[in-house]
Design a protein around this motif. Structure first.
Motif, PDB file in Angstrom:
ATOM      1  N   ALA A 459      70.933   0.782 -29.350  1.00 29.19           N
ATOM      2  CA  ALA A 459      71.731   2.192 -29.585  1.00 29.19           C
ATOM      3  C   ALA A 459      71.828   2.942 -30.876  1.00 29.19           C
ATOM      4  N   LEU A 460      72.230   1.887 -31.974  1.00 26.77           N
ATOM      5  CA  LEU A 460      72.418   2.269 -33.393  1.00 26.77           C
ATOM      6  C   LEU A 460      71.002   2.605 -33.838  1.00 26.77           C
ATOM      7  N   LEU A 461      69.895   1.831 -33.473  1.00 20.82           N
ATOM      8  CA  LEU A 461      68.796   2.344 -34.064  1.00 20.82           C
ATOM      9  C   LEU A 461      68.399   3.667 -33.314  1.00 20.82           C
ATOM     10  N   TYR A 462      68.508   4.244 -32.102  1.00 17.86           N
ATOM     11  CA  TYR A 462      68.325   5.177 -31.406  1.00 17.86           C
ATOM     12  C   TYR A 462      69.241   6.231 -31.811  1.00 17.86           C
ATOM     13  N   GLY A 463      70.278   6.065 -32.243  1.00 17.17           N
ATOM     14  CA  GLY A 463      71.510   7.183 -32.692  1.00 17.17           C
ATOM     15  C   GLY A 463      70.851   7.505 -34.084  1.00 17.17           C
ATOM     16  N   ALA A 464      70.832   6.606 -35.125  1.00 17.38           N
ATOM     17  CA  ALA A 464      70.641   6.602 -36.561  1.00 17.38           C
ATOM     18  C   ALA A 464      69.271   7.209 -37.042  1.00 17.38           C
ATOM     19  N   VAL A 465      68.301   6.195 -36.513  1.00 13.48           N
ATOM     20  CA  VAL A 465      66.782   6.237 -36.727  1.00 13.48           C
ATOM     21  C   VAL A 465      65.975   6.445 -35.536  1.00 13.48           C
ATOM     22  N   PRO A 466      65.952   7.413 -34.675  1.00 12.38           N
ATOM     23  CA  PRO A 466      65.290   7.521 -33.320  1.00 12.38           C
ATOM     24  C   PRO A 466      63.737   7.179 -33.556  1.00 12.38           C
ATOM     25  N   GLY A 467      63.199   7.431 -34.797  1.00 10.31           N
ATOM     26  CA  GLY A 467      61.853   7.057 -34.733  1.00 10.31           C
ATOM     27  C   GLY A 467      61.463   5.423 -34.835  1.00 10.31           C
ATOM     28  N   TYR A 468      62.447   5.027 -35.352  1.00  8.53           N
ATOM     29  CA  TYR A 468      62.562   3.298 -35.196  1.00  8.53           C
ATOM     30  C   TYR A 468      63.467   2.665 -33.955  1.00  8.53           C
ATOM     31  N   ALA A 469      63.533   3.401 -32.861  1.00  2.50           N
ATOM     32  CA  ALA A 469      64.380   2.925 -31.837  1.00  2.50           C
ATOM     33  C   ALA A 469      63.458   1.769 -31.224  1.00  2.50           C
ATOM     34  N   PRO A 470      62.168   1.803 -31.134  1.00  3.10           N
ATOM     35  CA  PRO A 470      61.432   0.808 -30.282  1.00  3.10           C
ATOM     36  C   PRO A 470      61.610  -0.555 -30.956  1.00  3.10           C
ATOM     37  N   ALA A 471      61.964  -0.488 -32.290  1.00  4.88           N
ATOM     38  CA  ALA A 471      62.140  -1.929 -33.144  1.00  4.88           C
ATOM     39  C   ALA A 471      63.121  -2.527 -32.016  1.00  4.88           C
ATOM     40  N   GLY A 472      63.955  -1.880 -31.348  1.00  2.00           N
ATOM     41  CA  GLY A 472      65.048  -2.768 -30.352  1.00  2.00           C
ATOM     42  C   GLY A 472      64.373  -3.912 -29.695  1.00  2.00           C
ATOM     43  N   TRP A 473      63.006  -3.422 -29.157  1.00  2.00           N
ATOM     44  CA  TRP A 473      62.359  -4.492 -28.358  1.00  2.00           C
ATOM     45  C   TRP A 473      62.020  -5.831 -29.609  1.00  2.00           C
TER      46      TRP A 473
END
Length: 543
Positions: A459-473
């Motif tokens: 959620a933090l990746l999506y909220g702060a740097v949405p372009g890197y949100a897939p790094a959650g995987w």
């Protein structure tokens, strides 16, 4: 006077083949750049799973007599064959293929379907593909680039596995590497088909994931009743083909032809379908609104959007719990007097307080369910990004709905859903083994704080740097790899402690339930979640 003619839109039948693939190289480079974090983590996780096994197996089954006893035990233990499949030889290489082949195939299949759908249906759903298609991009170029990106990932997996296991036998290493990569490409082509059939990336992933799950279930059902894998159900499953390659045990190279034929058929179907539909549309009918029932708010909308996926995960965890619970006694029989195996299981599951090896095994399975639950929560959290990139969030936020209220609806489903699936997994463990339900449910629920940390980080990746949100995987994959192979490799405690799961009490393997790590991890998850919502509130939407 000349009569004007009406211009026609080029179709797959009128467009030259060279133009249909125009721009494929550019799209491939774009896909590889976008996946420069997620893809290497998955590749290394799959390779590490297989490459870590020979040393571990050599220390556990050091003598030919111990390995022969293992084969005898497997031939009489249907529950273990359901999980790992049959072993076709007693060499370290053959046992590596037995112990890790099925799971490596599952991981490459999951990786591949994510890659293909991410660069096909998700691009169409977000509207980016329409912009790219306005340039010199052929009709079939996006699908071709997505399949090539999946090919690059699976080729690297095959190369690493082959090179890493060559010392155990070049032929066997090549067979296992090619089989693992071929399994990934087979499910990549299956995802290419589902991406054409549905209008939603979520549904496309669900259909492809269902095929992957069905392949595992068919193979497990066939191997349960057949000690040599000769069941028709095993032969129906692509994961059954992987084990029938018999790496390091008189390889059957002709089985690779089954992968090639299935891949060719599915890819041909995907390309035909891609040429017969308009951009953004699908072949399966989409039910028009209005939706039945009441949508009382952002939370109700999030529930409606994610309830199908949650139902599938819930049923899967309940079934997996029953299977794992039924294996507990068989695992104890398999260990026997092998001190090294007992040490690994006790290290993973804990055997303090007189719980014994069975309790340690149940705690290990509860931990594995927790690791898999991390994949669910990342998927559910990243649904926020899909709603935003698909421009479906803006109409909702245009009304009297704040972005935090909208985000909290999806986060409630993600965090509450993870608690539900772990609860059902614990019930399944207790039912399958006939153990105390309170202890097996507790063993699964103590995984929640660690799962929530992973979800809050996504959620933090999506909220702060949405372009890197897939790094959650990538984070979830790295934690899965640490929990899966770390104890068997006896990795240093400092490395294992990087995973939040390493700090959890092991129930029912240990009698003592310590609340301090649970509270600390819950506090970390809350802090990350607060930071995520703060970042989401301050950035533009869409970013």
């Amino acid at each position: 006077m000349t009569t004007p003619t009406t211009p026609t839109t080029p179709t797959a039948r009128t467009t030259p083949r060279s133009r249909q693939l125009a721009g494929t190289g550019t799209l491939l480079r774009l896909a590889l750049r976008r996946d420069r974090v997620m893809m290497p983590v998955w590749i290394l996780a799959v390779a590490a799973l297989l490459l870590s096994l020979p040393a571990s197996l050599a220390s556990v089954y050091a003598t030919p007599a111990e390995r022969a006893h293992l084969l005898t035990t497997l031939s009489a233990n249907g529950s273990l064959r359901a999980l790992y499949g049959p072993a076709f030889g007693d060499s370290i290489g053959a046992l590596t293929a037995w112990r890790g082949g099925v799971f490596a195939g599952l991981l490459t299949g999951f990786m591949s379907l994510i890659i293909v759908i991410r660069h096909t249906r998700e691009e169409e759903e977000s509207g980016r593909q329409e912009l790219l298609s306005a340039a010199m991009v052929g009709r079939r170029a996006p699908l071709t680039a997505a399949l090539l990106a999946a090919f690059v990932a699976n080729a690297l997996v095959a190369l690493l596995v082959t090179a890493g296991l060559a010392g155990r036998g070049a032929g066997g290493a090549l067979a296992l590497g090619l089989g693992t990569g071929a399994t990934g490409m087979l499910f990549a082509s299956a995802a290419a088909v589902t991406a054409q059939l549905t209008e939603s990336a979520r549904l496309a992933k669900g259909l492809a994931g269902t095929l992957l799950g069905a392949a595992f279930v068919l193979r497990a059902a066939g191997d349960t009743g057949s000690a040599d894998g000769s069941s028709a159900l095993t032969w129906i499953s692509p994961l059954g083909w992987l084990e029938h390659l018999r790496a390091f045990a008189a390889e059957r190279w002709w089985v690779l032809a089954l992968f090639a034929a299935a891949f060719a058929v599915q890819t041909a179907v995907a390309f035909v379908l891609a040429g017969r539909r308009d951009l953004g549309l699908s072949f399966l009918p989409v039910r028009p609104g209005p939706a039945e029932g009441r949508l009382g708010g952002a939370g109700a909308l999030a529930w409606r959007l994610q309830r199908g996926g949650l139902l599938g995960w819930s049923l899967g965890f309940l079934a997996a719990g029953v299977v794992f619970g039924g294996m507990a006694d068989g695992a104890t029989e398999l260990v026997g007097d092998n001190a090294r195996t007992r040490e690994i299981i006790e290290r993973m599951g804990g055997a303090g307080g007189g719980a014994g090896l069975t309790g340690a095994f149940l705690a290990t399975m509860a931990g594995m369910l927790g690791l898999v639950a991390a994949l669910f929560i990342v998927s559910a959290v990243l649904r926020l990004g899909a709603e935003e990139s698909g421009q479906r969030a803006e109409p909702v936020l245009a009304h009297a709905v704040g972005r935090l209220r909208w985000a909290c609806g999806h986060l409630a489903v993600a965090f509450g859903g993870s608690a539900l699936i772990l609860l059902l997994g614990g019930l399944g463990l207790g039912i399958g083994h006939g153990a105390d339900l309170a202890r097996t449910v507790g063993g699964c629920l103590v995984q929640l704080p660690a799962v929530w940390v992973i979800g809050a980080l996504a959620a933090l990746l999506y909220g702060a740097v949405p372009g890197y949100a897939p790094a959650g995987w990538a984070v979830a994959g790295a934690v899965l790899a640490l929990g899966w192979i770390g104890p068997a490799l006896n990795l240093p405690g400092a490395v294992l402690d990087l995973s939040p799961f390493a700090h959890l009490p092991r129930i029912p393997g240990s009698e003592a339930l310590t609340w301090a790590p649970l509270l600390m991890l819950s506090a970390v998850a809350a802090a990350l979640l607060a930071a995520a919502l703060t970042a989401l509130r301050r950035r533009d939407l869409p970013a």
